[in-house]
Design a protein around this motif. Structure first.
Motif, short mmCIF file in Angstrom:
data_model
loop_
_atom_site.label_atom_id
_atom_site.label_comp_id
_atom_site.label_asym_id
_atom_site.label_seq_id
_atom_site.Cartn_x
_atom_site.Cartn_y
_atom_site.Cartn_z
N VAL A 282 0.82 -1.23 0.00
CA VAL A 282 0.00 0.00 0.00
C VAL A 282 0.85 1.27 0.00
N TYR A 283 1.88 1.30 -0.80
CA TYR A 283 2.76 2.47 -0.82
C TYR A 283 2.04 3.76 -1.17
N PRO A 284 0.93 3.76 -1.96
CA PRO A 284 0.28 5.04 -2.24
C PRO A 284 -0.32 5.72 -1.01
N LEU A 285 -0.49 4.98 0.10
CA LEU A 285 -1.04 5.57 1.30
C LEU A 285 0.03 6.07 2.27
N LEU A 286 1.31 5.84 1.94
CA LEU A 286 2.37 6.27 2.84
C LEU A 286 2.49 7.80 2.83
N PRO A 287 2.66 8.43 3.98
CA PRO A 287 2.77 9.89 4.02
C PRO A 287 4.14 10.40 3.60
N PHE A 288 4.15 11.52 2.90
CA PHE A 288 5.39 12.26 2.58
C PHE A 288 6.38 11.45 1.75
N VAL A 289 5.89 10.57 0.92
CA VAL A 289 6.74 9.72 0.09
C VAL A 289 6.56 10.12 -1.37
N PRO A 290 7.65 10.44 -2.10
CA PRO A 290 7.49 10.86 -3.50
C PRO A 290 6.72 9.86 -4.35
N GLU A 291 6.94 8.58 -4.14
CA GLU A 291 6.23 7.57 -4.92
C GLU A 291 4.72 7.62 -4.65
N ALA A 292 4.34 7.93 -3.41
CA ALA A 292 2.93 8.07 -3.08
C ALA A 292 2.34 9.32 -3.73
N GLN A 293 3.13 10.37 -3.81
CA GLN A 293 2.65 11.60 -4.46
C GLN A 293 2.39 11.36 -5.95
N ASP A 294 3.24 10.56 -6.58
CA ASP A 294 3.02 10.22 -7.98
C ASP A 294 1.74 9.40 -8.13
N ALA A 295 1.53 8.44 -7.24
CA ALA A 295 0.31 7.63 -7.29
C ALA A 295 -0.92 8.50 -7.07
N TRP A 296 -0.80 9.49 -6.18
CA TRP A 296 -1.93 10.40 -5.92
C TRP A 296 -2.27 11.20 -7.17
N ALA A 297 -1.26 11.71 -7.85
CA ALA A 297 -1.51 12.48 -9.07
C ALA A 297 -2.19 11.62 -10.13
N ARG A 298 -1.75 10.38 -10.27
CA ARG A 298 -2.37 9.47 -11.24
C ARG A 298 -3.81 9.15 -10.84
N THR A 299 -4.04 8.99 -9.53
CA THR A 299 -5.38 8.66 -9.06
C THR A 299 -6.36 9.79 -9.31
N THR A 300 -5.98 11.00 -8.95
CA THR A 300 -6.89 12.12 -9.13
C THR A 300 -7.14 12.41 -10.61
N GLU A 301 -6.11 12.24 -11.44
CA GLU A 301 -6.31 12.41 -12.88
C GLU A 301 -7.30 11.37 -13.40
N PHE A 302 -7.15 10.14 -12.95
CA PHE A 302 -8.04 9.04 -13.37
C PHE A 302 -9.48 9.30 -12.95
N LEU A 303 -9.67 9.81 -11.73
CA LEU A 303 -11.03 9.99 -11.21
C LEU A 303 -11.69 11.27 -11.69
#
Length: 304
Positions: A282-303
């Motif tokens: 579940v790395y996209p839920l980790l706080p303050f992690v660049p890889e999680a920030q990338d997953a967040w950007a992809r998620t919000t773009e998708f939704l």
């Protein structure tokens, strides 16, 4: 190469979570019973700054075969959202909603201008999928009817639950979710993929011996382990909504995600799978992690 922040959390999280191999099913049952009895039965909001000022919460009680359980509806204050996100929390089906789930759910609510619904479903080992699945599917149907758009999302066990719900909604033939988001979902509780043991050996957090015990408890019987409500990757995947899925390769559940990607292609299901080398569960839920920030950007773009 993973970021330093990720590497730090990959070391720290398993220690904070006290990851360890199964001693025995009996010892684990007793440990979980004590832990679950002591856990507060309220929404844990402590990681969300100014939660009470920023969000309103309505608690709805749902009635299942084993009794009542709560579902929390979180709405940004001053808004009347038309979108709904139904979020299924992870925790191996033995742990309830934790502060990280709430933090992530409220981020989704703000980013999408949506309400977020978090069912606090009954947990194994005392409960199985039969004690909540149909009731949560009814909840999803109701929100799909009452909203302009329903997204179903989840992490780990909750990701598997989210996919299982999508299968049930499809089979019912009523209103459906428009999209799914799955973070390191547990989609094959039979652990039928032969690579699982090798991946588990590199996973600092999830222990295969415990997952096998949890899977049996959640299924309720060996005959139910392969059911789509329990192991949705083994079900008929045709006709599901567009889906975004993430997983790292230091994750016991990665082989199941890879199998799901293969079976999705065979079923002509629009599944986008993003796998990142050497990242933990579940790395996209980790706080303050660049890889999680990338997953967040992809998620919000998708939704969006």
């Amino acid at each position: 190469m993973p970021s330093r922040r990720h590497q730090l959390l990959a070391w720290a999280v398993p220690r904070i979570r006290k990851a360890s191999e199964l001693e025995s099913p009996e010892i684990e049952r007793a440990r979980l019973a004590e832990w679950q009895a002591a856990a507060p039965r309220t929404l844990p909001t402590q990681l969300v700054r100014g939660f009470e000022k920023r969000f309103g919460v309505v608690t709805e009680m749902l009635t299942g075969p084993a009794g009542d359980f709560a579902s929390y509806v979180v709405t940004p204050r001053g808004t009347d959202p038309r979108r709904t996100v139904l979020y299924l929390h992870g925790g191996g089906y033995v742990s309830g909603i934790d502060p990280n789930h709430v933090r992530y759910a409220t981020r989704l609510a703000v980013a999408l201008g949506a309400r977020v619904v978090l069912p606090d479903y009954p947990l194994a080992p005392d409960h199985s999928w039969r004690d909540s699945h149909a009731v949560v599917a009814d909840l999803a149907t109701r929100w799909a009817q009452d909203s302009a758009d329903l997204v179903i999302a989840g992490d780990s066990a909750g990701g598997g639950y989210a996919l299982a719900l999508a299968l049930t909604l499809r089979d019912r033939g009523g209103p459906q979710a428009s999209r799914l988001v799955l973070h390191s979902p547990w989609v094959d509780l039979t652990t039928s993929t032969p690579e699982t043991a090798d991946f588990s050996a590199r996973d600092p957090w999830l222990k295969l011996s415990k997952l096998e015990a949890y899977a049996g408890w959640w299924a309720g019987s060996p005959d139910d382990l392969g059911r789509p409500e329990v192991s949705p990757a083994l079900g008929d995947l045709r006709g599901l909504p567009p889906t975004l899925m993430f997983c790292g390769t230091r994750d016991t559940l990665a082989p199941g995600c890879r199998m799901l990607e293969r079976r999705a292609a065979e079923a002509d299901w629009d599944l986008t799978y993003i796998e990142v080398a050497d990242l933990i569960h579940v790395y996209p839920l980790l706080p303050f992690v660049p890889e999680a920030q990338d997953a967040w950007a992809r998620t919000t773009e998708f939704l969006r």
